[in-house]
Scaffold this motif. Structure first.
Motif, PDB file in Angstrom:
ATOM      1  N   LEU A 180      -1.605  -9.431 -33.061  1.00 45.61           N
ATOM      2  CA  LEU A 180      -2.299  -9.966 -31.897  1.00 45.61           C
ATOM      3  C   LEU A 180      -3.384  -9.020 -31.419  1.00 45.61           C
ATOM      4  O   LEU A 180      -4.487  -9.444 -31.064  1.00 45.61           O
ATOM      5  CB  LEU A 180      -1.282 -10.214 -30.772  1.00 45.61           C
ATOM      6  CG  LEU A 180      -1.847 -10.841 -29.482  1.00 45.61           C
ATOM      7  CD1 LEU A 180      -2.462 -12.202 -29.779  1.00 45.61           C
ATOM      8  CD2 LEU A 180      -0.747 -10.968 -28.452  1.00 45.61           C
ATOM      9  N   ASP A 181      -3.110  -7.712 -31.462  1.00 42.08           N
ATOM     10  CA  ASP A 181      -4.133  -6.736 -31.076  1.00 42.08           C
ATOM     11  C   ASP A 181      -5.325  -6.796 -32.021  1.00 42.08           C
ATOM     12  O   ASP A 181      -6.481  -6.729 -31.600  1.00 42.08           O
ATOM     13  CB  ASP A 181      -3.520  -5.324 -31.078  1.00 42.08           C
ATOM     14  CG  ASP A 181      -2.487  -5.148 -29.964  1.00 42.08           C
ATOM     15  OD1 ASP A 181      -2.548  -5.933 -28.978  1.00 42.08           O
ATOM     16  OD2 ASP A 181      -1.627  -4.266 -30.075  1.00 42.08           O
ATOM     17  N   VAL A 182      -5.035  -6.936 -33.344  1.00 46.85           N
ATOM     18  CA  VAL A 182      -6.131  -7.008 -34.316  1.00 46.85           C
ATOM     19  C   VAL A 182      -6.976  -8.253 -34.080  1.00 46.85           C
ATOM     20  O   VAL A 182      -8.207  -8.219 -34.101  1.00 46.85           O
ATOM     21  CB  VAL A 182      -5.564  -6.993 -35.749  1.00 46.85           C
ATOM     22  CG1 VAL A 182      -6.669  -7.268 -36.758  1.00 46.85           C
ATOM     23  CG2 VAL A 182      -4.908  -5.655 -36.046  1.00 46.85           C
ATOM     24  N   ARG A 183      -6.310  -9.393 -33.825  1.00 47.19           N
ATOM     25  CA  ARG A 183      -7.053 -10.642 -33.588  1.00 47.19           C
ATOM     26  C   ARG A 183      -7.895 -10.544 -32.318  1.00 47.19           C
ATOM     27  O   ARG A 183      -9.041 -11.014 -32.277  1.00 47.19           O
ATOM     28  CB  ARG A 183      -6.081 -11.815 -33.446  1.00 47.19           C
ATOM     29  CG  ARG A 183      -5.252 -12.093 -34.705  1.00 47.19           C
ATOM     30  CD  ARG A 183      -6.115 -12.390 -35.883  1.00 47.19           C
ATOM     31  NE  ARG A 183      -5.319 -12.814 -37.033  1.00 47.19           N
ATOM     32  CZ  ARG A 183      -5.764 -12.947 -38.236  1.00 47.19           C
ATOM     33  NH1 ARG A 183      -7.038 -12.678 -38.481  1.00 47.19           N
ATOM     34  NH2 ARG A 183      -4.988 -13.347 -39.233  1.00 47.19           N
ATOM     35  N   LEU A 184      -7.327  -9.922 -31.282  1.00 44.04           N
ATOM     36  CA  LEU A 184      -8.089  -9.762 -30.035  1.00 44.04           C
ATOM     37  C   LEU A 184      -9.306  -8.881 -30.251  1.00 44.04           C
ATOM     38  O   LEU A 184     -10.398  -9.144 -29.736  1.00 44.04           O
ATOM     39  CB  LEU A 184      -7.185  -9.175 -28.945  1.00 44.04           C
ATOM     40  CG  LEU A 184      -6.088 -10.119 -28.415  1.00 44.04           C
ATOM     41  CD1 LEU A 184      -5.184  -9.378 -27.448  1.00 44.04           C
ATOM     42  CD2 LEU A 184      -6.692 -11.329 -27.725  1.00 44.04           C
ATOM     43  N   PHE A 185      -9.139  -7.798 -31.056  1.00 50.32           N
ATOM     44  CA  PHE A 185     -10.256  -6.913 -31.330  1.00 50.32           C
ATOM     45  C   PHE A 185     -11.334  -7.642 -32.129  1.00 50.32           C
ATOM     46  O   PHE A 185     -12.525  -7.522 -31.841  1.00 50.32           O
ATOM     47  CB  PHE A 185      -9.753  -5.688 -32.105  1.00 50.32           C
ATOM     48  CG  PHE A 185     -10.852  -4.726 -32.477  1.00 50.32           C
ATOM     49  CD1 PHE A 185     -11.448  -3.910 -31.525  1.00 50.32           C
ATOM     50  CD2 PHE A 185     -11.303  -4.661 -33.786  1.00 50.32           C
ATOM     51  CE1 PHE A 185     -12.458  -3.042 -31.878  1.00 50.32           C
ATOM     52  CE2 PHE A 185     -12.307  -3.792 -34.140  1.00 50.32           C
ATOM     53  CZ  PHE A 185     -12.887  -2.981 -33.173  1.00 50.32           C
ATOM     54  N   GLU A 186     -10.905  -8.413 -33.156  1.00 50.17           N
ATOM     55  CA  GLU A 186     -11.891  -9.166 -33.945  1.00 50.17           C
ATOM     56  C   GLU A 186     -12.597 -10.211 -33.102  1.00 50.17           C
ATOM     57  O   GLU A 186     -13.798 -10.438 -33.244  1.00 50.17           O
ATOM     58  CB  GLU A 186     -11.188  -9.836 -35.127  1.00 50.17           C
ATOM     59  CG  GLU A 186     -10.678  -8.845 -36.163  1.00 50.17           C
ATOM     60  CD  GLU A 186      -9.941  -9.543 -37.283  1.00 50.17           C
ATOM     61  OE1 GLU A 186      -9.710 -10.765 -37.163  1.00 50.17           O
ATOM     62  OE2 GLU A 186      -9.589  -8.878 -38.283  1.00 50.17           O
ATOM     63  N   LEU A 187     -11.847 -10.858 -32.199  1.00 50.25           N
ATOM     64  CA  LEU A 187     -12.477 -11.857 -31.331  1.00 50.25           C
ATOM     65  C   LEU A 187     -13.486 -11.199 -30.398  1.00 50.25           C
ATOM     66  O   LEU A 187     -14.555 -11.745 -30.129  1.00 50.25           O
ATOM     67  CB  LEU A 187     -11.395 -12.581 -30.518  1.00 50.25           C
ATOM     68  CG  LEU A 187     -11.892 -13.704 -29.584  1.00 50.25           C
ATOM     69  CD1 LEU A 187     -12.619 -14.782 -30.384  1.00 50.25           C
ATOM     70  CD2 LEU A 187     -10.739 -14.315 -28.824  1.00 50.25           C
ATOM     71  N   SER A 188     -13.155  -9.991 -29.916  1.00 53.20           N
ATOM     72  CA  SER A 188     -14.096  -9.275 -29.056  1.00 53.20           C
ATOM     73  C   SER A 188     -15.361  -8.933 -29.814  1.00 53.20           C
ATOM     74  O   SER A 188     -16.472  -9.099 -29.310  1.00 53.20           O
ATOM     75  CB  SER A 188     -13.425  -8.000 -28.524  1.00 53.20           C
ATOM     76  OG  SER A 188     -14.336  -7.256 -27.760  1.00 53.20           O
ATOM     77  N   GLU A 189     -15.213  -8.460 -31.074  1.00 46.94           N
ATOM     78  CA  GLU A 189     -16.397  -8.158 -31.874  1.00 46.94           C
ATOM     79  C   GLU A 189     -17.221  -9.419 -32.138  1.00 46.94           C
ATOM     80  O   GLU A 189     -18.442  -9.393 -32.126  1.00 46.94           O
ATOM     81  CB  GLU A 189     -15.970  -7.533 -33.196  1.00 46.94           C
ATOM     82  CG  GLU A 189     -15.473  -6.096 -33.058  1.00 46.94           C
ATOM     83  CD  GLU A 189     -15.238  -5.467 -34.423  1.00 46.94           C
ATOM     84  OE1 GLU A 189     -15.142  -6.234 -35.407  1.00 46.94           O
ATOM     85  OE2 GLU A 189     -15.141  -4.238 -34.491  1.00 46.94           O
ATOM     86  N   LEU A 190     -16.524 -10.541 -32.395  1.00 46.40           N
ATOM     87  CA  LEU A 190     -17.234 -11.793 -32.642  1.00 46.40           C
ATOM     88  C   LEU A 190     -18.023 -12.233 -31.418  1.00 46.40           C
ATOM     89  O   LEU A 190     -19.161 -12.682 -31.515  1.00 46.40           O
ATOM     90  CB  LEU A 190     -16.232 -12.877 -33.048  1.00 46.40           C
ATOM     91  CG  LEU A 190     -16.822 -14.261 -33.376  1.00 46.40           C
ATOM     92  CD1 LEU A 190     -17.799 -14.171 -34.536  1.00 46.40           C
ATOM     93  CD2 LEU A 190     -15.701 -15.235 -33.708  1.00 46.40           C
ATOM     94  N   ARG A 191     -17.425 -12.075 -30.233  1.00 51.50           N
ATOM     95  CA  ARG A 191     -18.155 -12.441 -29.015  1.00 51.50           C
ATOM     96  C   ARG A 191     -19.365 -11.555 -28.802  1.00 51.50           C
ATOM     97  O   ARG A 191     -20.441 -12.016 -28.414  1.00 51.50           O
ATOM     98  CB  ARG A 191     -17.214 -12.329 -27.820  1.00 51.50           C
ATOM     99  CG  ARG A 191     -16.158 -13.441 -27.778  1.00 51.50           C
ATOM    100  CD  ARG A 191     -15.200 -13.263 -26.633  1.00 51.50           C
ATOM    101  NE  ARG A 191     -14.224 -14.345 -26.547  1.00 51.50           N
ATOM    102  CZ  ARG A 191     -13.201 -14.358 -25.699  1.00 51.50           C
ATOM    103  NH1 ARG A 191     -13.030 -13.359 -24.852  1.00 51.50           N
ATOM    104  NH2 ARG A 191     -12.354 -15.375 -25.687  1.00 51.50           N
ATOM    105  N   GLU A 192     -19.205 -10.251 -29.079  1.00 52.07           N
ATOM    106  CA  GLU A 192     -20.364  -9.355 -28.942  1.00 52.07           C
ATOM    107  C   GLU A 192     -21.458  -9.739 -29.931  1.00 52.07           C
ATOM    108  O   GLU A 192     -22.644  -9.719 -29.604  1.00 52.07           O
ATOM    109  CB  GLU A 192     -19.902  -7.918 -29.178  1.00 52.07           C
ATOM    110  CG  GLU A 192     -18.982  -7.388 -28.081  1.00 52.07           C
ATOM    111  CD  GLU A 192     -18.522  -5.968 -28.368  1.00 52.07           C
ATOM    112  OE1 GLU A 192     -18.920  -5.434 -29.431  1.00 52.07           O
ATOM    113  OE2 GLU A 192     -17.781  -5.401 -27.543  1.00 52.07           O
ATOM    114  N   GLY A 193     -21.046 -10.103 -31.177  1.00 56.26           N
ATOM    115  CA  GLY A 193     -22.045 -10.522 -32.153  1.00 56.26           C
ATOM    116  C   GLY A 193     -22.765 -11.785 -31.727  1.00 56.26           C
ATOM    117  O   GLY A 193     -23.968 -11.917 -31.895  1.00 56.26           O
ATOM    118  N   LEU A 194     -22.015 -12.746 -31.152  1.00 59.80           N
ATOM    119  CA  LEU A 194     -22.646 -13.978 -30.667  1.00 59.80           C
ATOM    120  C   LEU A 194     -23.599 -13.687 -29.512  1.00 59.80           C
ATOM    121  O   LEU A 194     -24.673 -14.296 -29.409  1.00 59.80           O
ATOM    122  CB  LEU A 194     -21.569 -14.970 -30.216  1.00 59.80           C
ATOM    123  CG  LEU A 194     -20.732 -15.607 -31.340  1.00 59.80           C
ATOM    124  CD1 LEU A 194     -19.625 -16.453 -30.746  1.00 59.80           C
ATOM    125  CD2 LEU A 194     -21.609 -16.426 -32.251  1.00 59.80           C
TER     126      LEU A 194
END
Length: 359
Positions: free
Chosen positions: A337-351
């Motif tokens: 869950l921590d990894v998914r949250l981190f990836e989602l945060s990076e994806l939002r920053e990229g967007l």
């Protein structure tokens, strides 16, 4: 270019490249924008050349020979080698249609050059059947300017008569110089349009990926919540006392109490055995039978208690193992869950960066 000797027969726009002379593998662009690339016919020498002028210098000055080959390496890119210039030229077109037109014209010019060479070797009249041109006739000037899909500009002479010097000079000036402002605006427009299409596609892909990540995140959260509830149930179950051994003793007896009860029963059995086995005068038959029956009942009861004790120990060990497995699953789920949250945060920053960079 002499207006009396050479005339343009075909013109298009493309990005011009030359092979790197050092590596012979990488392409070196001639400029940032597309340039005008034209076929010229020299009626005096009966030769054909491909010419492209950028600024004040000729980027391409290649004489077409019968042994040349134009190769399509992709849907919008083609190349040919010029042994006289000791280089390889590459052209990137706006569409596959423009590449096809240039390749067909290259084949026509190549065939005309071959026929012209054969005629000159035979000593006959110099003609070019592929293009309908002779050495004694100055060809008309059909100039095709391919500026992109749906925006083709055709400049073609409607008469077979030789155009005047002013017309030839005008065509030569249009070919060599062109309208600088129109070319720049057109190149910038196509560059912006291509960039916009790429950004739109990237944004659609990012939105689809974000939706997929949201679904996976919700699934991971639900799984983590289920595992937390399972761990809480197991901890609550382990915190409670083991189930009752029998209805007489009632619920709530611990493992230590069961062991103490077994020891007490063992002592009673030993006491009864010593009493029945010792010397006695005129024992009463009924009392002896009662005592033996009590001994048998106690032994049976003791065996039952030992069996229940072993079953209770096994249940306790299984509960502890299940609790450890549940804790391990919760730990793995929390890490995932921590990894998914981190990836989602990076994806939002990229967007966010992508949205800020969108023109």
């Amino acid at each position: 270019l002499s207006p009396c000797r050479e005339q343009p027969i075909f013109s298009t726009r493309a990005h011009v490249f030359q092979i790197d002379p050092a590596t012979k593998r990488n392409w070196i662009p001639a400029g940032k924008h597309a340039l005008t690339v034209s076929y010229f016919y020299d009626a005096t020498r009966n030769v054909y050349r491909i010419i492209s002028i950028g600024g004040a210098k000729a980027i391409i000055n290649s004489t077409v020979t019968p042994n040349m080959t134009f190769t399509k390496t992709s849907q919008k890119f083609g190349q040919w080698a010029d042994s006289r210039a000791n280089t390889v030229y590459g052209l990137g077109f706006a569409s596959e249609q423009h590449l096809t037109q240039f390749a067909e014209k290259f084949q026509e010019v190549k065939e005309a050059a071959r026929l012209a060479r054969e005629k000159s070797q035979d000593g006959g009249e110099l003609t070019s059947p592929a293009l309908g041109l002779t050495s004694h006739q100055v060809p008309p000037s059909p100039l095709v300017s391919a500026n992109g899909p749906g925006d083709e500009k055709l400049f073609r002479s409607q008469s077979a008569d030789v155009p005047g010097p002013a017309e030839r000079e005008r065509l030569k000036k249009m070919l060599s110089e062109g309208s600088v402002g129109e070319v720049q605006w057109e190149a910038e427009f196509f560059a912006l349009q291509d960039s916009n299409n790429k950004l739109a596609g990237a944004l659609r892909e990012a939105n689809a990926a974000a939706a997929q990540w949201r679904q996976q995140l919700e699934a991971q959260r639900a799984e983590a919540e289920r595992l937390r509830q399972r761990v809480a149930e197991l901890e609550a179950q382990a915190a409670t006392e083991p189930p009752s051994v029998s209805e007489k003793e009632g619920p709530g007896q611990s493992l230590e109490q069961l062991e103490a009860l077994v020891q007490t029963k063992d002592q009673e059995i030993q006491t009864l055995k010593s009493q029945t086995g010792g010397p006695r005068e005129a024992p009463d038959t009924t009392e002896r039978e009662e005592t033996q029956q009590k001994v048998q009942d106690l032994e049976t009861r003791n065996a039952e208690l030992e069996h229940q004790l072993r079953a209770t120990e096994r249940s306790l060990e299984e509960a502890r193992a299940e609790r450890e497995r549940a804790r391990a699953e919760v730990g793995r789920a929390a890490q995932l869950l921590d990894v998914r949250l981190f990836e989602l945060s990076e994806l939002r920053e990229g967007l966010a960066r992508l949205a800020e960079g969108t023109p």
